[in-house]
Design a protein around this motif. Structure first.
Motif, PDB file in Angstrom:
ATOM      1  N   PHE A  86       0.854  -1.197   0.000  1.00  0.00           N
ATOM      2  CA  PHE A  86       0.000   0.000   0.000  1.00  0.00           C
ATOM      3  C   PHE A  86       0.887   1.242   0.000  1.00  0.00           C
ATOM      4  N   VAL A  87       0.469   2.267  -0.767  1.00  0.00           N
ATOM      5  CA  VAL A  87       1.164   3.553  -0.756  1.00  0.00           C
ATOM      6  C   VAL A  87       0.109   4.625  -0.528  1.00  0.00           C
ATOM      7  N   SER A  88       0.309   5.499   0.465  1.00  0.00           N
ATOM      8  CA  SER A  88      -0.680   6.563   0.658  1.00  0.00           C
ATOM      9  C   SER A  88      -0.460   7.635  -0.401  1.00  0.00           C
ATOM     10  N   GLY A  89      -1.534   8.370  -0.709  1.00  0.00           N
ATOM     11  CA  GLY A  89      -1.430   9.420  -1.719  1.00  0.00           C
ATOM     12  C   GLY A  89      -1.536   8.905  -3.145  1.00  0.00           C
ATOM     13  N   ALA A  90      -2.097   7.712  -3.332  1.00  0.00           N
ATOM     14  CA  ALA A  90      -2.314   7.194  -4.697  1.00  0.00           C
ATOM     15  C   ALA A  90      -3.345   8.075  -5.404  1.00  0.00           C
ATOM     16  N   PRO A  91      -3.303   8.137  -6.745  1.00  0.00           N
ATOM     17  CA  PRO A  91      -4.147   9.093  -7.484  1.00  0.00           C
ATOM     18  C   PRO A  91      -5.651   8.915  -7.248  1.00  0.00           C
ATOM     19  N   LEU A  92      -6.361  10.043  -7.296  1.00  0.00           N
ATOM     20  CA  LEU A  92      -7.826  10.014  -7.305  1.00  0.00           C
ATOM     21  C   LEU A  92      -8.257   9.670  -8.726  1.00  0.00           C
ATOM     22  N   VAL A  93      -8.899   8.500  -8.910  1.00  0.00           N
ATOM     23  CA  VAL A  93      -9.353   8.160 -10.261  1.00  0.00           C
ATOM     24  C   VAL A  93     -10.840   8.454 -10.417  1.00  0.00           C
ATOM     25  N   GLY A  94     -11.574   8.501  -9.296  1.00  0.00           N
ATOM     26  CA  GLY A  94     -12.993   8.819  -9.350  1.00  0.00           C
ATOM     27  C   GLY A  94     -13.810   7.645  -9.855  1.00  0.00           C
ATOM     28  N   ASN A  95     -15.144   7.758  -9.678  1.00  0.00           N
ATOM     29  CA  ASN A  95     -16.018   6.668 -10.119  1.00  0.00           C
ATOM     30  C   ASN A  95     -15.952   6.500 -11.623  1.00  0.00           C
ATOM     31  N   GLY A  96     -15.791   5.244 -12.054  1.00  0.00           N
ATOM     32  CA  GLY A  96     -15.685   4.934 -13.472  1.00  0.00           C
ATOM     33  C   GLY A  96     -14.272   5.076 -14.006  1.00  0.00           C
ATOM     34  N   GLY A  97     -13.341   5.588 -13.176  1.00  0.00           N
ATOM     35  CA  GLY A  97     -11.947   5.767 -13.600  1.00  0.00           C
ATOM     36  C   GLY A  97     -11.196   4.441 -13.628  1.00  0.00           C
ATOM     37  N   ASP A  98      -9.938   4.522 -14.062  1.00  0.00           N
ATOM     38  CA  ASP A  98      -9.116   3.316 -14.236  1.00  0.00           C
ATOM     39  C   ASP A  98      -7.907   3.401 -13.314  1.00  0.00           C
ATOM     40  N   ILE A  99      -7.741   2.427 -12.435  1.00  0.00           N
ATOM     41  CA  ILE A  99      -6.579   2.440 -11.538  1.00  0.00           C
ATOM     42  C   ILE A  99      -5.345   1.809 -12.178  1.00  0.00           C
TER      43      ILE A  99
END
Ligand code: DHB
Ligand code: FE
Length: 269
Positions: A86-99
């Protein structure tokens, strides 16, 4: 007089250790090997690597501790090991986004809801997701600083969430150190059953750290190297043909994909 809790814990550990030594009739050579093994484990100095946590994990001690401390929350989604990636501060992809963030692997659509134990939707829950790519590597294991296979989103007013990721694949825990050699010598696989990590936090509710596993993954039969599997966390990842359009109409470039559902229940804090 000393700390009473510490005294009780140490007394029990000592009692069980004595019983274990009698049970296996430990030889003096084996005792010395154990001391050498623990010494080597303590000498792994890589700061991205905690070999003692790895040892705790492969002995099932991490998982057992999680199980004991979650018995009171039977109505909630089951917890499992946090792992080291786990890494804190991972990007906000939002609903429907792609991680996926460009990491290689088969596209996978995940949707579900977050609810409390009374069945009420939980809006605004922070959902952190992370996973290895199809080659079995987390981004922190890449040679460069790319961020991939991780991100976060928030549940909507009806508690729902949805995102793209990669269909999880099995991968080995770090096995080039003392713990890896121990598994090898014991004939145990270092491989973890394929999984997708979640950490879900919401105001007034207990934080959930868990994963979902892939129904039909052969590693579920062989055994997960850190004993992290719970039946309730094994989900169907339905295979979809290349010509089946995904729910959001995304163009997947003619590739097949999978779809999974994960409905999350959080216990009261
Ligand atoms: C995970 C990896 C590990 O090395 C471990 O000990 C436990 C969990 C993981 O990524 O899930
Ligand atoms: Fe993992």
């Amino acid at each position: 007089a000393g700390d009473a809790r510490l005294r009780a814990v140490l007394e029990s550990l000592t009692r069980h250790l004595h019983a274990f030594i009698r049970d296996v009739r430990l030889t003096e050579d084996e005792w010395k090997q154990a001391i050498d093994f623990l010494t080597a484990t303590g000498h792994i100095t890589d700061d991205k690597r905690q070999e003692f946590i790895l040892l705790s994990d492969v002995l099932g001690a991490s998982m057992q501790t999680i199980a004991v401390n979650n018995e009171a929350y039977r109505d909630a989604t089951e917890a499992t090991v946090f792992g080291p990636f786990f890494v804190s501060g991972a990007p906000l992809v939002g609903n429907g986004g792609d991680i996926a963030g460009g990491a290689p692997g088969q596209p996978c659509w995940v949707e579900g809801t977050v609810r409390d134990t009374d069945g009420n939707p939980v809006p605004g829950a922070r959902i952190e997701v992370w996973e290895a790519d199809e080659d079995g590597f987390y981004d922190v294991q890449y040679d460069d600083d790319r961020v991939a296979g991780r991100g976060h989103l928030f549940s909507e007013s009806d508690g729902s969430f949805r995102f793209w990721c990669l269909t999880p694949t099995p991968y080995p825990i770090p096995h080039d150190g003392p713990v890896g050699r121990l598994l090898e010598a014991a004939g145990r696989s270092p491989v973890r059953a394929a999984h997708l990590h979640f950490m879900v936090t919401a105001e007034g509710l207990r934080t959930l750290v868990t994963h979902i596993f892939v129904d039909g993954d052969p590693q579920l039969e062989i055994g997960d190297s850190v004993f992290g599997v719970k039946d309730s966390l094994v989900k169907r990842f339905e295979e979809q043909q290349a010509d089946t359009p995904p729910p959001d109409g995304r163009d997947l470039g003619g590739r097949p994909w999978t779809a999974a559902r994960f409905d999350i229940v959080l216990a009261p804090d």
